[in-house]
Design a protein around this motif. Sequence first.
Motif, PDB file in Angstrom:
ATOM      1  N   ARG A 174       0.829  -1.208   0.000  1.00  0.00           N
ATOM      2  CA  ARG A 174       0.000   0.000   0.000  1.00  0.00           C
ATOM      3  C   ARG A 174       0.861   1.254   0.000  1.00  0.00           C
ATOM      4  O   ARG A 174       0.533   2.251  -0.674  1.00  0.00           O
ATOM      5  CB  ARG A 174      -0.919  -0.009   1.227  1.00  0.00           C
ATOM      6  N   THR A 175       1.970   1.233   0.733  1.00  0.00           N
ATOM      7  CA  THR A 175       2.871   2.391   0.758  1.00  0.00           C
ATOM      8  C   THR A 175       3.471   2.641  -0.621  1.00  0.00           C
ATOM      9  O   THR A 175       3.577   3.795  -1.068  1.00  0.00           O
ATOM     10  CB  THR A 175       3.988   2.163   1.787  1.00  0.00           C
ATOM     11  N   HIS A 177       2.126   1.860  -3.488  1.00  0.00           N
ATOM     12  CA  HIS A 177       1.074   2.379  -4.354  1.00  0.00           C
ATOM     13  C   HIS A 177       0.813   3.865  -4.085  1.00  0.00           C
ATOM     14  O   HIS A 177       0.587   4.640  -5.021  1.00  0.00           O
ATOM     15  CB  HIS A 177      -0.215   1.576  -4.142  1.00  0.00           C
ATOM     16  N   ILE A 178       0.865   4.247  -2.821  1.00  0.00           N
ATOM     17  CA  ILE A 178       0.644   5.655  -2.476  1.00  0.00           C
ATOM     18  C   ILE A 178       1.765   6.524  -3.047  1.00  0.00           C
ATOM     19  O   ILE A 178       1.526   7.600  -3.609  1.00  0.00           O
ATOM     20  CB  ILE A 178       0.540   5.814  -0.947  1.00  0.00           C
ATOM     21  N   ARG A 182       1.548   9.534  -5.853  1.00  0.00           N
ATOM     22  CA  ARG A 182       2.116  10.875  -5.659  1.00  0.00           C
ATOM     23  C   ARG A 182       3.111  11.210  -6.767  1.00  0.00           C
ATOM     24  O   ARG A 182       3.178  12.348  -7.234  1.00  0.00           O
ATOM     25  CB  ARG A 182       2.815  10.938  -4.296  1.00  0.00           C
ATOM     26  N   GLY A 201       0.027  12.546   5.198  1.00  0.00           N
ATOM     27  CA  GLY A 201      -1.004  12.024   4.301  1.00  0.00           C
ATOM     28  C   GLY A 201      -0.875  10.538   4.067  1.00  0.00           C
ATOM     29  O   GLY A 201      -1.879   9.814   3.983  1.00  0.00           O
ATOM     30  N   ILE A 202       0.371  10.046   3.982  1.00  0.00           N
ATOM     31  CA  ILE A 202       0.590   8.615   3.777  1.00  0.00           C
ATOM     32  C   ILE A 202       0.098   7.824   4.981  1.00  0.00           C
ATOM     33  O   ILE A 202      -0.550   6.778   4.845  1.00  0.00           O
ATOM     34  CB  ILE A 202       2.082   8.337   3.507  1.00  0.00           C
ATOM     35  N   VAL A 204      -2.253   8.673   7.124  1.00  0.00           N
ATOM     36  CA  VAL A 204      -3.724   8.686   7.152  1.00  0.00           C
ATOM     37  C   VAL A 204      -4.284   7.651   6.178  1.00  0.00           C
ATOM     38  O   VAL A 204      -5.212   6.892   6.508  1.00  0.00           O
ATOM     39  CB  VAL A 204      -4.242  10.095   6.817  1.00  0.00           C
ATOM     40  N   GLU A 205      -3.730   7.594   4.968  1.00  0.00           N
ATOM     41  CA  GLU A 205      -4.217   6.627   3.986  1.00  0.00           C
ATOM     42  C   GLU A 205      -3.935   5.195   4.426  1.00  0.00           C
ATOM     43  O   GLU A 205      -4.748   4.291   4.195  1.00  0.00           O
ATOM     44  CB  GLU A 205      -3.579   6.906   2.632  1.00  0.00           C
ATOM     45  N   LEU A 206      -2.775   4.967   5.050  1.00  0.00           N
ATOM     46  CA  LEU A 206      -2.451   3.626   5.520  1.00  0.00           C
ATOM     47  C   LEU A 206      -3.400   3.181   6.623  1.00  0.00           C
ATOM     48  O   LEU A 206      -3.894   2.046   6.618  1.00  0.00           O
ATOM     49  CB  LEU A 206      -1.007   3.580   6.021  1.00  0.00           C
ATOM     50  N   THR A 208      -6.415   4.236   7.188  1.00  0.00           N
ATOM     51  CA  THR A 208      -7.737   4.011   6.582  1.00  0.00           C
ATOM     52  C   THR A 208      -7.790   2.666   5.874  1.00  0.00           C
ATOM     53  O   THR A 208      -8.763   1.907   6.015  1.00  0.00           O
ATOM     54  CB  THR A 208      -8.059   5.138   5.599  1.00  0.00           C
ATOM     55  N   ALA A 209      -6.740   2.362   5.102  1.00  0.00           N
ATOM     56  CA  ALA A 209      -6.712   1.090   4.379  1.00  0.00           C
ATOM     57  C   ALA A 209      -6.685  -0.086   5.339  1.00  0.00           C
ATOM     58  O   ALA A 209      -7.352  -1.114   5.110  1.00  0.00           O
ATOM     59  CB  ALA A 209      -5.495   1.050   3.454  1.00  0.00           C
TER      60      ALA A 209
END
Length: 279
Positions: A174-175, A177-178, A182, A201-202, A204-206, A208-209
């Motif tokens: 996931r990291t 892909h983020i 970007r 931001g990374i 927060v997205e992690l 959430t995922a």
Amino acid sequence: MSPATPVRHTAADTAGALRLRRRLHPATELVILACSLLLVFGIPSPIVPVIILVGTIVTVASSPVVRLRTWSMTVGLLCLPTLAVLTVVQGLFYPGAEVHVLWQAGPARLSVEGLSIAVQIWLRVSSLIGMCALFGLGADSARLFDGLRRLRLPSGVAYVCASASGLIPLIGARTRHILEARRARGWATDSWRVRIRLLPGIVVELVTAILLTADQRHDVLEASGLDSSSTTVALQDHTDGTGQRLLRILTPCAALGLIAASVAGVLPLPGAADLIGGA
């Protein structure tokens, strides 16, 4: 390739499958791992973690699934900084008054007592990391689940533990892909300054995922009936037999017997201070 085209299996594939079948049952590996950790922290001698660490290296070198280079890099990145910190904190600035000084320069002094504590802690931590890395790199979520279920753990607990281990590669993927997303937007993600700037931001997205994945896996757990204590079907085919069942019983007994012998003084193993002082 059409659906009717046969799939050819090479001799290397067959040999690899046979080697995987010769592996211990995951339940047996978990019991050996737990008993080894019990010996490392239950017997106050550096000889025990050294023996277990050497045995771990030999196991990694002969393992069909764990690469020695990957294991060495993982253990080295985690253990070498720990060794440096322990050497400075315990070895050079041991607070004891009556110590045997090996070297001194100003307020820093290398003492036998401080160095022995640093060596003992580092060997224990290195053995812990080495064995956990061996098991973690050689087991997937399904294998861990089958091992925990064979040890009579509830299906829900086994599923949660196996899912937690499966989240580690998910976080890495996931990291990546983020960062790729970007980079597609024009960010220079090769720069560490940019990565630090993008870190909130990374994260927060992690998070959430991970929460979404955990919720989905919980739904799968309920829908598949794995939360029922009557679930006994293994997810993979593992080699097991009377010998391994006896090994899962005798190994804890032997570990507890060695610890009891050490506590009673029947097994007089030298400590780190004795070995360093003798050297």
